[in-house]
Scaffold this motif. Sequence first.
Motif, short mmCIF file in Angstrom:
data_model
loop_
_atom_site.label_atom_id
_atom_site.label_comp_id
_atom_site.label_asym_id
_atom_site.label_seq_id
_atom_site.Cartn_x
_atom_site.Cartn_y
_atom_site.Cartn_z
N ASN A 234 15.29 -91.75 -12.58
CA ASN A 234 15.79 -91.61 -11.58
C ASN A 234 17.61 -91.96 -10.96
O ASN A 234 18.29 -93.09 -10.65
CB ASN A 234 14.74 -91.90 -10.50
N TYR B 79 25.63 -85.10 -11.09
CA TYR B 79 24.42 -84.81 -11.68
C TYR B 79 23.18 -85.67 -11.27
O TYR B 79 23.25 -86.59 -10.33
CB TYR B 79 24.54 -85.53 -13.50
N TYR C 120 18.63 -86.63 -12.19
CA TYR C 120 18.05 -86.77 -12.76
C TYR C 120 16.87 -87.38 -12.67
O TYR C 120 16.92 -88.63 -12.08
CB TYR C 120 18.09 -87.95 -14.34
N GLU D 211 13.00 -88.58 -12.96
CA GLU D 211 12.09 -88.68 -14.82
C GLU D 211 10.89 -87.53 -14.65
O GLU D 211 10.33 -87.40 -15.38
CB GLU D 211 11.34 -90.17 -14.85
N GLN E 22 11.65 -85.15 -16.89
CA GLN E 22 12.75 -85.44 -17.36
C GLN E 22 13.97 -84.28 -17.00
O GLN E 22 14.31 -83.13 -17.48
CB GLN E 22 12.99 -84.90 -18.35
N MET F 80 16.79 -82.54 -14.86
CA MET F 80 18.76 -82.70 -14.71
C MET F 80 18.92 -81.52 -14.21
O MET F 80 18.95 -80.98 -14.57
CB MET F 80 19.00 -83.31 -15.87
N HIS G 195 23.75 -81.07 -12.49
CA HIS G 195 24.67 -80.68 -12.54
C HIS G 195 25.27 -79.56 -11.97
O HIS G 195 25.34 -78.69 -11.59
CB HIS G 195 24.69 -81.57 -13.80
N LYS H 225 27.11 -85.87 -19.69
CA LYS H 225 25.89 -86.37 -18.78
C LYS H 225 25.33 -87.39 -19.30
O LYS H 225 25.85 -87.66 -20.71
CB LYS H 225 25.43 -84.79 -18.98
N ASP I 255 23.01 -87.74 -20.86
CA ASP I 255 22.24 -87.21 -22.05
C ASP I 255 23.10 -86.80 -23.23
O ASP I 255 21.97 -86.50 -24.35
CB ASP I 255 21.04 -86.51 -22.40
N GLY J 57 15.17 -79.02 -17.77
CA GLY J 57 13.15 -79.86 -17.21
C GLY J 57 12.59 -79.50 -18.08
O GLY J 57 12.03 -78.13 -18.65
N GLY K 285 15.85 -86.46 -24.20
CA GLY K 285 14.02 -86.81 -23.96
C GLY K 285 13.07 -87.41 -24.82
O GLY K 285 12.69 -86.76 -26.22
#
Length: 867
Positions: free
Chosen positions: A334, A353, A355, A357, A386, A388, A390, A400, A402, A414, A466
């Motif tokens: 989060n 962005y 995120y 979980e 997961q 995300m 943006h 980002k 990731d 996601g 992820g």
Amino acid sequence: MKANELFLELKKQATDNYIELSLSVFDDSFSQIQNLFSNFKLTMEEIHILSEMEDRLKLKASSKDFLFGNSAGKNEEVIIEAEFLLSQDKVELFAICRLSNSAYKLSNFPGTIGNLLKPLDFLEINDLAFIITTRDLWNFDSQTFPKYSNQHTNLKRGINLVGFVDLKNSGNIVSLITKPLKPVIGDGPYFMSWNMKNEIDIDFSLNIPQDIELESLFKLKEPKLSIKPLNPVHISLDGLFEIQLPPAIKVSVLGGFSYTADGIRGKFNLDRVAEKIPAPFGYPGVHLTSLNVLAGISAGIANVGAEGNFYIGPNRPNNISSQPTVKEFGVASNQFKFIFDAIPGKVSPKFFYMYLEKLTLEEYIKALSNQNIDLPSFLDKISIEQLMFHWCETPTGEPKPDGTIGMPIFGFSGIANIFGHRTFIELNVAASNESSGKLVADPIGLGDGLLRITGNGKGTPEKYKGSTKVKAGGMEFSFSSTGSPSYLSFSAKIEILGLSGEIAGEVGEKGIMGSLKSAIPDVLKNELALMLNESDFDVETSIYAGISGLKISLGKLGTIKLDTYLEGSFNAQYRDGRYTNRMKLHFMLLGINFDLGELEIEVIDLKKIVKILEEEIIRAVQKLADNILAWLTATIEELIEFVGNKMEEIGKALNDGYQKTLEESAKLMKEVGYQAVQVGEALQKGFERTEQELVNALKSAGYLIEEVAEVIRDILKYPGETAGQLLKGAGFTINEIGRSLKSVYGFTEIQIGEVLKSIGATVDEISNFLKDISAFTADQITEILKVLNYPNDLIAGTLKSIGFDVTKVSDAMLNVLKLPENAVKEILGKIGFSAPEIDIKFPYIKSPYIKSPYIKSSYIKKPYIKF
């Protein structure tokens, strides 16, 4: 070498006034930097021992071959203060190696080191020293070099570089960057340290000896200036910032400013006040756990922002942390970040962005209400993991967490998890409003093969980091508003209850293109390809269908039953207002390919298609009669039915239909695998020939005598005596005939002997059979020959001729024929045994019985005749 042995050896070398030490003996302390040096060893001479204890040795020395062979200057002497410590079965090393030259440019170092440090040539370093250590140290004392004592530094295992930097003698680059700070920090000199880790991890740290205060905005305590020799050079100023916030609130935060070629960036930690901020993002149930304020200037434009972590719901999780909880993903659970450009009179979003979980319906209601709720448990099995998304306004994108770049203008990704079945979803919208996306599902398998849904999906993208991932091999759906490579594409494979199907397609500039495959194992297989645009269409399908139950008459050759597969292709086109369709089919039968050729049919009349196919198949199969081996194979494979007796019909067909001779027919039937009794029946009933001709044909075809004998017994119904005569007439040997009478008719040796005698076999032939085939002894053979009424001397001569010696022959005459010894000795002489052989058997009988008609001079030799 063990640690205590190494320590004693070092003491001995120090006493001998010369130490040569390979740094590789110190486990892995120097393993990361060996590629920087061509001669990785430390030599010391002119040694003076400063102190010596049982577990400690401290000395002062010099070296002209330091580490990498005169690298610090032309034969420059290096003064060394070294300490060796024996601790816990290890030898620890700490050595200060000071270069005698007063000032250096870092590019003066040879080879790899000089090349790496060339970007820092704007720094002039005085009192340069190397510190070699096997331990991490924050400070140290030196009686040889007191100037370095008690300096605040951060020494790491390996080789460290220390010295003092004087900014007033530095070049233009650093002067431009540090000019705003000079009134506060002065010109130095400043103590510098650098740990050599590897070729790309180079970091100079300069500890500034006084705090920095800029008017009434902030005060920076324990400032530290870091310089990285990148291209361009990167300089940052870090420490503890005391910031005065209105109204008269003082906040201490850790942070720093980074000076780069394109501007200044700052980052300040506000974790202490993060949870006191109410309803961030407008949701009462969202609570911050960490917060960093971002500020800087880029391309002349000020920008501000924030980043941090949060949790959802009224209860703070016990294990909450600002560190990444999803290590593989590189982000904390989060997490968020946003940046705004602050232009006078206008604040515009630059990058955002977020995120999550895991997002479920329960989590969403908690965010709205900040209340714990209790929903049915099955709803928790439907979630997006997961997640995300943006928003980006910068042309080149923003990084980002990731590790990927968030490109303008909007992106979403996601993993939807519905009762354990995962699907990766990705959507991107560009600044030009062009959009693209994909949906890739996990392969689905239920009930041990009852249901499977798979496809050509490649799973989550390779860049995706992820912890939860979608496996390759599932169904896939993608789209692009630009049509590159297509507007829409999809693929899926479905298997259910033994049925399988596969569908794939795409929509592009040329129209709709797709394929459909279906199959029922061992029954049906079909592949369909389709192309469709606004005016034309093209359909092509492969056909693989079972043919069963169709019977085709071959006249006197019987009726064939088809059990095979029809394969081929079907094509239908509508181009330029003209419709055409064609079928091209073939099938295999008995290893023969039956090609139906290219058929033009009216595709809309399905009944006609079936009728045309049936007629073409009948026409093709009827040609089977032209291939006698294929027809015979079909008969043995039970693909052909006959009205009457099968073997009789086959024999008549070979005789009357194919006009084959008896011998040719036997050979053809044997070639396709018929047994001798079947061939015998077919030839007997289909040909009007004598029994001897039939037996001769079977032998000519290559059947064994036992197989031919079975035909004589079971088909011709003849006894063994007749069988022997027929087999002899066919040219089989006496041994073969005797063997077949024994194995097929079950005759005893006496019966076989009688048959063989009756068909003209000689006594020698009969005796050879008894000896070679039945493995009879001389006595047993004599019994049979006696029953067959052969005279005694003929029996004895036969035994000798088939290989029995004088003892076996004489014993048979004595024991079986019951002849006296004189008579036996006389017969032995008659049949050609020599006098010495006979005397060995009967040494006590005188020779008067030997009469002149039977004596030849060749029998009388000196060693055996005495006067």
